[in-house]
Scaffold this active site. Structure first.
Site, PDB file in Angstrom:
ATOM      1  CE  LYS A 128      12.214  14.153  17.837  1.00 60.36           C
ATOM      2  NZ  LYS A 128      13.112  14.289  16.757  1.00 60.36           N
ATOM      3  CE  LYS A 143      23.826  33.359  14.297  1.00 60.78           C
ATOM      4  NZ  LYS A 143      24.299  34.340  13.355  1.00 60.78           N
ATOM      5  CG  HIS A 151      13.921  25.954  12.339  1.00 63.26           C
ATOM      6  ND1 HIS A 151      15.176  25.096  12.344  1.00 63.26           N
ATOM      7  CD2 HIS A 151      13.224  26.156  13.567  1.00 63.26           C
ATOM      8  CE1 HIS A 151      15.413  24.900  13.841  1.00 63.26           C
ATOM      9  NE2 HIS A 151      14.605  25.937  14.350  1.00 63.26           N
ATOM     10  CG  HIS A 154      11.455  19.445  11.308  1.00 61.14           C
ATOM     11  ND1 HIS A 154      11.128  18.095  10.618  1.00 61.14           N
ATOM     12  CD2 HIS A 154      12.592  19.075  11.867  1.00 61.14           C
ATOM     13  CE1 HIS A 154      11.994  17.189  11.053  1.00 61.14           C
ATOM     14  NE2 HIS A 154      12.755  17.853  11.820  1.00 61.14           N
ATOM     15  CE1 TYR A 191      28.805  22.025   9.292  1.00 58.63           C
ATOM     16  CE2 TYR A 191      26.718  23.193  10.476  1.00 58.63           C
ATOM     17  CZ  TYR A 191      27.844  23.164   9.581  1.00 58.63           C
ATOM     18  OH  TYR A 191      27.956  24.231   8.785  1.00 58.63           O
ATOM     19  CE  LYS A 208      23.973  25.298   7.537  1.00 51.87           C
ATOM     20  NZ  LYS A 208      23.759  26.593   7.993  1.00 51.87           N
ATOM     21  CB  THR A 212      20.048  19.905   3.487  1.00 51.45           C
ATOM     22  OG1 THR A 212      20.446  20.938   4.590  1.00 51.45           O
ATOM     23  CG2 THR A 212      18.796  19.917   3.142  1.00 51.45           C
TER      24      THR A 212
END
Length: 316
Positions: A128, A143, A151, A154, A191, A208, A212
């Site tokens: 993690k 980005k 994000h 999590h 990916y 992609k 999800t």
């Protein structure tokens, strides 16, 4: 009097905490790295949030984004291999052969397989932290739109959540989540590795959004697997049933909201934009035709044509 009451409450809290850590936790892992107390893990998680939301963007404010193509390829390859190893450890521990999907107590013995399972849980906890680099690379490449609420929550919560699992239940029923999660990560990092290879490969990566969807399915399965223990007699801590189950609910909500925003609403907006543009072209074409027809009907268009022909003859 008030001070005495406060001190009494504080003493009871400290005593309960010490009892929890010394007597209720798994004594096999107490001396392992970062396992003695939750505070170091909490500090690391808070530092991560500070870096990706404050320090990182400030550092990159007047700098050009870094390319990091080779770094991303090797990093994602490492994560694929690491996830494959962790998934294999969960299978060796018992899933799909000796473990029960209905009820699986934790083996707290010094049996070699039980110790291997506990070590696998610790390495999953450590993974993690390696996943923090997902966000660090987003920041270095500027980005910032990828550093979303989903994000950060999590990645910021997971080390702390898994710490409690390793500290109190390193094995048994709770490892179902780790087994599923590492399988999803094999596909996810594969990916990302392919995407890092460049446009010549990216054009084939049409799947992609299904990543999800796969993660959402993962959380539904974890939710069902955890909360089934509320209806059966199983020697597994009820507190961790709620701990794992509510995490699944939280992450399912966050990922489903992201899915709606990123794919469903985006698709509707794109379709609406195309329709507006098509309607505009049709209206413009219709207006041009009406104007032309109107010009011929009142003679102005024909007059313009005659004038241009006369001018051309005169110039000769």
């Amino acid at each position: 009097m008030i001070v005495a009451v406060k001190m009494e409450v504080l003493n009871r809290v400290v005593a309960a905490y010490n009892d929890l850590m010394d007597n209720k936790s798994d004594q096999r892992v107490k001396d392992w790295f970062l396992m003695s107390s939750p505070l170091p893990t909490l500090a690391i998680c808070l530092t991560y949030v500070f870096i990706v939301k404050v320090a990182g963007p400030k550092f990159m404010e007047n700098r050009k984004p870094y390319e990091l193509k080779s770094v991303l390829i090797w990093y994602n390859l490492f994560q694929v291999i690491f996830s494959c190893w962790l998934f294999n450890e969960s299978i060796v521990s018992g899933w799909f052969h000796s473990y029960s999907f209905r009820c699986q107590p934790v083996d707290y013995s010094d049996n070699p397989l039980a110790l291997r399972t506990a070590r696998g849980c610790w390495w999953y906890y450590f993974s993690k932290f390696t996943e923090f680099f997902d966000t660090f690379f987003f920041v270095l490449r500027k980005k910032f739109d990828h550093v979303s609420k989903l994000h950060v929550i999590h990645h910021g919560i997971m080390p702390m959540s898994v710490w409690f699992g390793v500290k109190f239940t390193p094995g048994g029923h709770s490892t179902f989540f780790g087994m599923l999660n590492t399988f999803v990560h094999i596909i996810m990092y594969a990916y990302y590795m392919l995407a890092a290879l460049g446009p010549q490969v990216q054009k084939f990566l049409w799947w992609k959004k299904y990543l999800t969807a796969l993660q959402m399915i993962q959380f539904v399965l974890v939710f069902l697997h955890a909360f089934q223990l509320l209806f059966v007699d199983c020697d597994y801590p009820r507190a961790f049933v709620w701990w794992i189950g509510m995490h699944a609910v939280l992450f399912y909500y966050l990922f489903s909201d992201f899915y709606k925003q990123a794919y469903i609403k985006k698709s509707k907006k794109e379709k609406a934009k195309v329709k507006v543009e098509a309607d505009g072209i049709k209206a413009e074409t219709k207006e041009t035709k009406l104007s032309l027809l109107n010009g011929f009907s009142n003679g102005s268009a024909l007059s313009d044509v005659r004038q241009r022909m006369a001018g051309a003859v005169a110039s000769q």
